[in-house]
Design a protein around this motif. Structure first.
Motif, PDB file in Angstrom:
ATOM      1  N   UNK A  72       0.816  -1.219   0.000  1.00  0.00           N
ATOM      2  CA  UNK A  72       0.000   0.000   0.000  1.00  0.00           C
ATOM      3  C   UNK A  72       0.852   1.273   0.000  1.00  0.00           C
ATOM      4  N   UNK A  73       2.174   1.115  -0.087  1.00  0.00           N
ATOM      5  CA  UNK A  73       3.058   2.278  -0.056  1.00  0.00           C
ATOM      6  C   UNK A  73       3.159   2.953  -1.423  1.00  0.00           C
ATOM      7  N   UNK A  74       3.501   4.229  -1.400  1.00  0.00           N
ATOM      8  CA  UNK A  74       3.724   4.976  -2.632  1.00  0.00           C
ATOM      9  C   UNK A  74       4.916   4.378  -3.392  1.00  0.00           C
ATOM     10  N   UNK A  75       5.929   3.951  -2.670  1.00  0.00           N
ATOM     11  CA  UNK A  75       7.108   3.371  -3.325  1.00  0.00           C
ATOM     12  C   UNK A  75       6.748   2.084  -4.076  1.00  0.00           C
ATOM     13  N   UNK A  76       5.806   1.306  -3.555  1.00  0.00           N
ATOM     14  CA  UNK A  76       5.367   0.106  -4.258  1.00  0.00           C
ATOM     15  C   UNK A  76       4.698   0.493  -5.579  1.00  0.00           C
ATOM     16  N   UNK A  77       3.818   1.482  -5.523  1.00  0.00           N
ATOM     17  CA  UNK A  77       3.143   1.948  -6.741  1.00  0.00           C
ATOM     18  C   UNK A  77       4.160   2.456  -7.760  1.00  0.00           C
ATOM     19  N   UNK A  78       5.132   3.225  -7.299  1.00  0.00           N
ATOM     20  CA  UNK A  78       6.165   3.736  -8.198  1.00  0.00           C
ATOM     21  C   UNK A  78       7.010   2.604  -8.786  1.00  0.00           C
ATOM     22  N   UNK A  79       7.321   1.610  -7.969  1.00  0.00           N
ATOM     23  CA  UNK A  79       8.140   0.502  -8.471  1.00  0.00           C
ATOM     24  C   UNK A  79       7.380  -0.311  -9.513  1.00  0.00           C
ATOM     25  N   UNK A  80       6.059  -0.483  -9.325  1.00  0.00           N
ATOM     26  CA  UNK A  80       5.237  -1.167 -10.328  1.00  0.00           C
ATOM     27  C   UNK A  80       5.271  -0.385 -11.648  1.00  0.00           C
ATOM     28  N   UNK A  81       5.057   0.912 -11.563  1.00  0.00           N
ATOM     29  CA  UNK A  81       5.062   1.760 -12.752  1.00  0.00           C
ATOM     30  C   UNK A  81       6.421   1.703 -13.453  1.00  0.00           C
ATOM     31  N   UNK A  82       7.485   1.810 -12.683  1.00  0.00           N
ATOM     32  CA  UNK A  82       8.842   1.750 -13.226  1.00  0.00           C
ATOM     33  C   UNK A  82       9.088   0.406 -13.920  1.00  0.00           C
ATOM     34  N   UNK A  83       8.660  -0.687 -13.304  1.00  0.00           N
ATOM     35  CA  UNK A  83       8.845  -2.015 -13.884  1.00  0.00           C
ATOM     36  C   UNK A  83       8.063  -2.154 -15.191  1.00  0.00           C
ATOM     37  N   UNK A  84       6.822  -1.677 -15.195  1.00  0.00           N
ATOM     38  CA  UNK A  84       6.011  -1.777 -16.408  1.00  0.00           C
ATOM     39  C   UNK A  84       6.606  -0.973 -17.554  1.00  0.00           C
TER      40      UNK A  84
END
Length: 149
Positions: A72-84
């Motif tokens: 639920x962290x912002x860093x998780x969301x950013x890492x998903x976006x970066x990976x995609x």
């Protein structure tokens, strides 16, 4: 300065990501050697091929952030976006550059047959197929899950 090196040494996420990328690159070297029955030094640092070390590293990043900071962290969301974005780039733009290189190299071969033109070959394997990206992602996920157990 000692604290910096200690922090780097103890950074499990960093080592998981590096291990994922190195494992994928090692698999790429092994598969290439088995397929071609010879070793090619280009495979040590070269891009393209099965599996994608880029995908392995960025998926490892996603798993590390999930483990360390939660989903639920912002860093998780950013890492998903970066990976995609990274995996999309690997299988679209970089792959299309490889296709263009193959076409240009073929054109140079045709020109050289008619005229004695010296040419520099373009690298044709700069991107990944969707399968290579997917397998790289699996390598990154697997290595990271094992790293955190």
């Amino acid at each position: 300065m000692d604290g910096i090196w200690t922090g780097i040494y103890k950074n499990r996420a960093l080592w998981a990501m590096l291990s994922s990328a190195v494992t994928a690159q090692g698999l790429k070297i092994l598969l290439g050697t088995l397929q071609h029955r010879k070793f090619n030094f280009y495979w040590l640092l070269g891009t393209g091929g099965m599996p994608s070390a880029h995908s392995a590293a960025v998926v490892s990043l996603v798993f590390c952030v999930a483990q360390e900071q939660g989903t639920s962290s912002v860093m998780f969301a950013l890492s998903i976006l970066f990976a995609l974005i990274t995996m999309f780039d690997a299988q679209t733009w970089r792959r299309s550059i490889g296709v263009q290189a193959r076409i240009l190299n073929s054109m140079m071969d045709d020109l050289q047959e008619k005229k004695k033109i010296e040419d520099n070959r373009l690298r044709e394997l700069v991107g990944h197929t969707p399968t290579e990206v997917f397998i790289g992602a699996l390598v990154g996920a697997t290595v990271t899950v094992l790293f955190y157990q």
